[in-house]
Design an enzyme around this catalytic site. Structure first.
Site, PDB file in Angstrom:
ATOM      1  N   GLU A 191       0.830  -1.209   0.000  1.00 53.73           N
ATOM      2  CA  GLU A 191       0.000   0.000   0.000  1.00 53.73           C
ATOM      3  C   GLU A 191       0.863   1.258   0.000  1.00 53.73           C
ATOM      4  O   GLU A 191       0.422   2.332  -0.391  1.00 53.73           O
ATOM      5  CB  GLU A 191      -0.963  -0.023   1.207  1.00 53.73           C
ATOM      6  CG  GLU A 191      -0.319  -0.180   2.587  1.00 53.73           C
ATOM      7  CD  GLU A 191       0.018  -1.623   2.984  1.00 53.73           C
ATOM      8  OE1 GLU A 191       0.273  -2.451   2.088  1.00 53.73           O
ATOM      9  OE2 GLU A 191       0.044  -1.901   4.204  1.00 53.73           O
ATOM     10  N   CYS A 296      16.652  -6.384   0.520  1.00 50.44           N
ATOM     11  CA  CYS A 296      16.820  -7.704   1.141  1.00 50.44           C
ATOM     12  C   CYS A 296      18.228  -8.217   0.890  1.00 50.44           C
ATOM     13  O   CYS A 296      18.659  -9.164   1.523  1.00 50.44           O
ATOM     14  CB  CYS A 296      15.791  -8.677   0.600  1.00 50.44           C
ATOM     15  SG  CYS A 296      16.024  -9.020  -1.135  1.00 50.44           S
TER      16      CYS A 296
END
Ligand code: NAD
Length: 495
Positions: A191, A296
């Protein structure tokens, strides 16, 4: 910029919120400006998107693969044409620097190019005369050959749930290959980067994807959880933090879906005494602080081995002092803000915890001079970090580098082997022997030798291990083709 309302894209059209009772302010994290109000919809929006994808599947799956790829070729060109627009949108909504935002779009385009090879990637295999049969043969038909063929067929409706940190690229790890293979798709992006995702999907529709082949639901955890358990969804691809990846994998597989779930990380960088010093400093700097540490594949622990610490530690602190933190599209800025102020507060709390646990704060990003209205933390370096400290264990996802000095390579390898994560590990060295030992013993799926970020490339699977990945087939490369298809075996004989 006047705030807009983020909208779903379902069945080829923009669709307003269904029954969202809450919304979320999508802000520019460098300036605090509100870009959009994001409705947090749930089941009604997901049901509509899955229904549109289900309706589109019969015709799309029967469309010849070459025709499906023609749409992707047109899409690639549209992305090139809109490269600057997408870059600016990423800088505004995510906060990346312009150079980092361009990298996000370029690596996404790589995935489109790879998916354009679906006609070759989807080819089956045939083994004629795999056996001969005589048991049912009629007189004169002895030794009738059996031929065997393997073919790849699409699954149906597939779903993707993505994180905020590469708003354009990570969704492209999923839907382009899924649709090239003949599936239809529902994407639920983070979002926090809804506007980037809306533009990505709108351009795909503009390139000629038939209505309903690619759908977008704007929402948060509720929408994600409806999607991963929806009866008509066959496969779920997820990228995000480890706790949510674990939850999505357990929930989706329990509901009978195939799932691939990529999670978080705590990545180590080994610096050997014989390393090329400039390459090691450059590599560690960009790995730890690139994308403001929100990767990541960010190297968040540097392990200088033996007397490498003597030159490495002062040099990396000096280099980090040269980073210029500010608004991503300002000339000279090399590091942008964190994604939002909640993330900034989390990173500030991690720095406070490091100080309280006794690590030595060598560079304090809390005191960096940055624009007042943004969610900034400057580059931060801790020395003398030891196992058990939160700095050594937790994914901080911010510009914080921990230095853990070790005497020998074996001592250093113990750290990576004991980590619950296995996304990546890198080594800087000029010794082939050390590099080979590291590669085989480090316990991570993405290995860099004299490379700060062994970035995933579209043509190879992104091979995170341990708690950085749940599933068996990874994103990208041939794994993606296998993940988004079912294998059918035909055995035939003719008399
Ligand atoms: P996140 O886990 O908070 O959110 C990821 C997605 O999951 C979002 O779309 C979010 O709306 C949804 N979500 C959140 N809570 C949920 C719930 N309870 N149930 C179902 N869905 C839920 O991650 P983030 O903060 O957006 O991204 C950062 C994380 O992603 C880091 O941990 C990073 O290491 C990881 N990441 C991993 C990879 C990889 O390939 N391994 C790549 C990029 C990012």
């Amino acid at each position: 910029m006047t705030p807009t309302s983020a909208v779903h894209v379902i069945g080829g059209a923009r669709v307003d919120a269904f029954d969202a009772t809450t919304s979320f302010a999508d802000i520019n994290p460098a300036t605090g400006e509100t870009l959009a109000e994001v409705p947090l919809d749930g089941a009604a929006a997901v049901n509509a998107a899955v229904a549109a994808a289900t309706k589109a599947f019969p015709s799309w799956s029967k469309t010849p693969v070459g025709d499906r790829c023609q749409v992707l070729f047109r899409y690639k060109q549209l992305l090139e044409d809109h490269f600057d627009e997408l870059t600016e949108l990423i800088v505004a909504e995510h906060g990346k620097t312009t150079a980092e935002a361009r990298g996000d779009v370029r690596r996404g385009i790589d995935c489109i190019e790879y998916a354009c090879g679906a006609p070759s990637l989807l080819m089956g295999r045939t083994l004629p005369r795999i056996a001969v049969s005589s048991s049912f043969s009629r007189e004169g038909d002895e030794n009738v050959p059996l031929d065997s063929t393997m073919e790849r067929i699409p699954l149906g409706v597939c779903a993707g749930i993505t994180p905020f940190n590469f708003p354009i690229m990570v969704p492209m790890w999923m839907w382009p290959m899924a649709v090239a293979c003949g599936n239809t798709f529902v994407l639920k992006p983070s979002e926090k980067v809804s506007l980037c995702a809306i533009r990505e999907v709108e351009l795909a529709n503009q390139a000629g994807l038939p209505d309903g082949v690619l759908n977008l639901v704007i929402g948060g955890a509720d929408a994600a959880n409806c999607l991963i358990t929806h009866a008509d969804v066959k496969a779920v691809s997820f990228v995000g933090s480890t706790p949510i990846a674990k939850h999505v994998y357990a929930t989706a597989t329990a509901a009978g879906k195939r799932a691939q779930c990529m999670g978080g990380a705590k990545n180590c960088m080994f610096i050997m005494p014989d390393a090329n010093r400039d390459a090691a400093i450059d590599g560690v700097l960009s790995s730890a602080f690139g994308n403001t540490g929100q990767r990541c594949l960010a190297g968040s622990i540097a392990i200088p081995i033996g007397d490498a610490a003597d030159w490495f530690v002062p040099a990396i602190i000096d280099a980090a002092k040269g980073i210029s933190t500010g608004v991503g599209n300002t000339a000279g800025v090399t590091m942008g803000p964190l994604i939002d102020c909640a993330s900034r507060d989390r990173v500030l709390a991690a720095i406070d915890a490091g100080v309280n646990e006794g690590a030595s704060l060598s560079l304090d990003g809390r005191t960096t001079n940055t624009p007042d209205d943004g969610c900034f933390v400057g580059p931060t370096i801790f020395d003398n970090v030891t196992p058990g400290m939160s700095l050594a264990e937790d994914e901080i996802f911010g510009p914080v580098l921990s230095i853990m000095r070790r005497e020998t390579l074996d001592d250093a390898i113990e750290i990576t082997q004991q980590s619950p994560y296995g996304n990546m590990a890198v080594m800087f060295t000029s010794s082939g022997y050390a590099a080979n030992k590291f590669r085989t013993e480090a316990g991570a799926g993405m290995i860099g030798i004299n490379v700060g970020v062994p970035a995933p490339m579209a043509v190879f699977p992104f091979s995170g291990w341990k708690d950085s990945f749940f599933g068996s087939l990874h994103a990208n490369g041939e794994d993606a083709v296998r993940f988004f298809t079912e294998c059918r075996i035909l055995v035939s004989r003719w008399f």
